[in-house]
Design a protein around this motif. Structure first.
Motif, short mmCIF file in Angstrom:
data_model
loop_
_atom_site.label_atom_id
_atom_site.label_comp_id
_atom_site.label_asym_id
_atom_site.label_seq_id
_atom_site.Cartn_x
_atom_site.Cartn_y
_atom_site.Cartn_z
N PHE A 83 32.79 37.81 35.65
CA PHE A 83 34.05 37.08 35.87
C PHE A 83 34.97 37.86 36.81
N SER A 84 35.12 39.16 36.57
CA SER A 84 35.90 40.06 37.42
C SER A 84 37.36 39.63 37.61
N GLY A 132 40.02 43.77 31.39
CA GLY A 132 38.99 43.01 30.69
C GLY A 132 37.84 43.91 30.26
N LEU A 133 37.50 44.88 31.10
CA LEU A 133 36.42 45.81 30.77
C LEU A 133 36.82 46.68 29.58
N VAL A 134 38.04 47.21 29.64
CA VAL A 134 38.53 48.04 28.52
C VAL A 134 38.61 47.21 27.25
N ASP A 135 39.08 45.98 27.38
CA ASP A 135 39.24 45.11 26.22
C ASP A 135 37.88 44.74 25.61
N LYS A 159 38.32 25.88 50.25
CA LYS A 159 36.90 25.75 49.93
C LYS A 159 36.23 27.11 49.95
N ASP A 160 36.63 27.94 50.90
CA ASP A 160 36.05 29.28 51.00
C ASP A 160 36.36 30.12 49.77
N ASP A 161 37.57 29.97 49.22
CA ASP A 161 37.95 30.73 48.02
C ASP A 161 36.99 30.44 46.88
N TYR A 162 36.79 29.16 46.62
CA TYR A 162 35.91 28.76 45.52
C TYR A 162 34.46 29.17 45.77
N THR A 163 33.99 28.92 46.97
CA THR A 163 32.59 29.22 47.30
C THR A 163 32.32 30.72 47.25
N THR A 164 33.25 31.51 47.76
CA THR A 164 33.10 32.96 47.76
C THR A 164 32.96 33.50 46.35
N VAL A 165 33.84 33.07 45.46
CA VAL A 165 33.79 33.54 44.08
C VAL A 165 32.54 33.06 43.38
N PHE A 166 32.12 31.82 43.70
CA PHE A 166 30.90 31.28 43.09
C PHE A 166 29.70 32.15 43.40
N TYR A 167 29.50 32.48 44.67
CA TYR A 167 28.33 33.28 45.04
C TYR A 167 28.45 34.72 44.53
N TRP A 180 41.08 39.77 45.01
CA TRP A 180 40.91 41.02 44.26
C TRP A 180 42.23 41.74 44.06
N LYS A 181 43.18 41.55 44.96
CA LYS A 181 44.48 42.21 44.81
C LYS A 181 45.14 41.84 43.49
N PHE A 182 44.92 40.60 43.05
CA PHE A 182 45.47 40.16 41.77
C PHE A 182 44.49 40.41 40.63
N SER A 183 43.20 40.16 40.88
CA SER A 183 42.22 40.19 39.80
C SER A 183 41.72 41.59 39.47
N GLY A 184 41.92 42.55 40.37
CA GLY A 184 41.38 43.89 40.16
C GLY A 184 41.86 44.52 38.87
#
Length: 480
Positions: free
Chosen positions: A59-60, A218-221, A74-82, A208-212
């Motif tokens: 998930f990251s 999430g990993l710690v949790d 469209k690129d946002d969704y496709t990028t994360v999907f792959y 990634w700037k937001f999700s990092g």
């Protein structure tokens, strides 16, 4: 549709989706508990930390970043999907080739084969992450409800059928795998999105700037949540882990259902208010007070009938799970409140603060974990109650600083509700002392008596939060 109506609709459908799916899961778990032994449940629980950590990497935090971003391409969704798909394959390969080490760690030979099969769910789930994200972003929880319930019922039937056929622990594995397959298939059938963009490194870097920070948290949790299972599985018999896992299953029905509902609905709705601080503050206050009312009633209610509900539904063999449940139910009261605070911090773009708080709180949990190793499981659960209270106070304080809402005011607003609900617990415990009914009779008596007790008090004093929720429910049932 107004923001208020959108929020109410989202909460109702999201609650229906989470509650019904958790209810079906619990119901199936109860039936399986009457067929299988605590040891078999414990063996499957040993794998939770490896699947949980793998899911965090898959998930990251990108799904949260996509929900927060107002205009996704469209690129946002496709990028994360792959990206999700690629990482899921990598982690399945890791689990596949380390399955022998995992088996040796717990000294359970069957784990080597189990994790090779269960790990396939990682790849299957990765295929459906973007579909779920898009549906959540448009607050279409009605569709998610249909998909989740169908998947829960179908996978439950698979698990029960295999258990009756004598497949033992494998029935639990194939139950989880069939749920992933069914969910992914329905999402792709009923949601029209397809990966028709291109993989964009710049898009990935921006998200990634937001999700990092959310990824690290999430990993710690994930490590923290599943470390209890690792410790119990390593230092205690598998049957004890099965008892604890079943108690957790009962607790998760109200606690995680409510937390997931509040998180999934509040984040997209509050995100739409991110440019108006006063709106965020007002919405947060109302959500917090309503959340503690629901969470305390549900969790304290579970604690009040823990012994009876386990004996009636699963039998004498699971008596120990009832003892664990009464304790950990109290620890679950504050979990939805903490998750609500985290949603506010995400909205104000303080994912870095969420990470810092998360790491700090996990350090506080070390004494709780050590208690399980050196003293006992019950003592660990009592420490977990204190830990949950401290965690909420810390998170409330930090959240209050960001939206200019004093933490002490937040806590004071919760005290009346908690006091009333805890008085119900004392009243029901008194019934235990003076009435000697059998477990089924006592279960029914406590449910009715507890409901009447709270209704009388709330109606007598015209309790504001109760009246607010009551009005929402009545408006949905009788709109005219």
């Amino acid at each position: 549709m107004s923001t208020k109506q959108k929020t109410i609709n989202g909460i109702i459908w999201s609650f229906a989706e989470r509650f019904l799916s958790q209810f079906v899961t619990l119901f199936v778990s109860i039936l399986l508990a009457r067929i299988l032994s605590p040891k078999e449940f414990g063996i499957v629980a040993m794998l939770a930390i490896f699947i949980g950590i793998s899911n965090v990497f898959i998930f990251s935090g990108f799904n949260q970043a996509l929900i927060r971003k107002i205009n996704c391409s469209k690129d946002d969704y496709t990028t994360v999907f792959y990206f999700n798909l690629f990482v899921s394959i990598i982690f399945y390969a890791i689990l596949f080739f380390t399955s022998g080490l995992i088996s040796s760690f717990y000294n359970e030979p069957v784990l080597e084969r189990l994790i090779k099969v269960l790990g396939l769910a990682l790849v299957i789930n990765a295929v459906s992450i973007i579909q779920q994200t898009i549906i959540t972003k448009r607050v279409d929880f009605k569709l998610l409800t249909k998909i989740t319930i169908i998947s829960a019922v179908c996978s439950g039937l698979v698990g029960i059928g295999l258990a009756l056929a004598g497949y033992g622990v494998w029935s639990l594995i194939y139950k989880q795998l069939s749920y992933a397959v069914c969910t992914a298939g329905l999402l792709w059938c009923w949601n029209k999105w397809r990966p028709n963009g291109r993989f964009n490194k710049e898009s990935l870097a921006e998200l990634w700037k937001f999700s990092g920070n959310l990824f690290v948290l999430g990993l710690v949790d994930a490590i923290y949540k599943n470390l209890y299972l690792v410790i119990i599985g390593k230092f205690y018999p598998a049957s004890d882990l099965g008892q604890y896992q079943q108690a957790e299953t009962f607790k998760k029905l109200p606690s995680e259902t409510l937390a997931n509902v509040i998180s999934r609905v509040s984040f997209p709705v509050l995100s739409s208010m991110q440019d108006d601080a006063s709106k965020i503050q007002n919405a947060f206050i109302r959500l917090q007070r309503s959340t503690v009312l629901l969470s305390s009633i549900l969790l304290v209610g579970i604690a009040s009938v823990s012994r009876e509900i386990v004996l009636v539904l699963m039998g004498e063999e699971w008596k120990q799970a009832g003892e664990y449940l009464q304790i950990i139910a109290f620890a679950g009261i504050f979990y939805p409140l903490i998750q609500l605070c985290f949603q506010v911090l995400k909205v104000v773009n303080r994912s870095d603060l969420i990470l810092k708080i998360g790491i700090l709180l996990k350090l506080f949990s070390i004494p709780v974990i050590l208690t399980a190793i050196f003293i006992g499981i019950k003592e660990m659960l009592f420490c977990a109650i204190l830990y949950s209270i401290i965690s909420y106070v810390v998170v409330a304080y930090k959240t209050g600083l960001q939206i200019e809402l004093k933490w002490i005011a937040q806590i004071k607003s919760l005290i009346p509700t908690l006091s009333i609900v805890l008085s119900m617990f004392v009243f029901l415990c008194f019934l235990d002392l003076v009435i000697g009914f059998n477990p089924l009779e006592m279960l029914l008596l406590k449910i009715v008596a507890g409901g009447i007790y709270l209704t009388i008090i709330f109606e007598l004093f015209k309790y504001d939060d109760y009246c607010y929720i009551k009005k929402i429910v009545l408006d949905r049932i009788m709109p005219f």
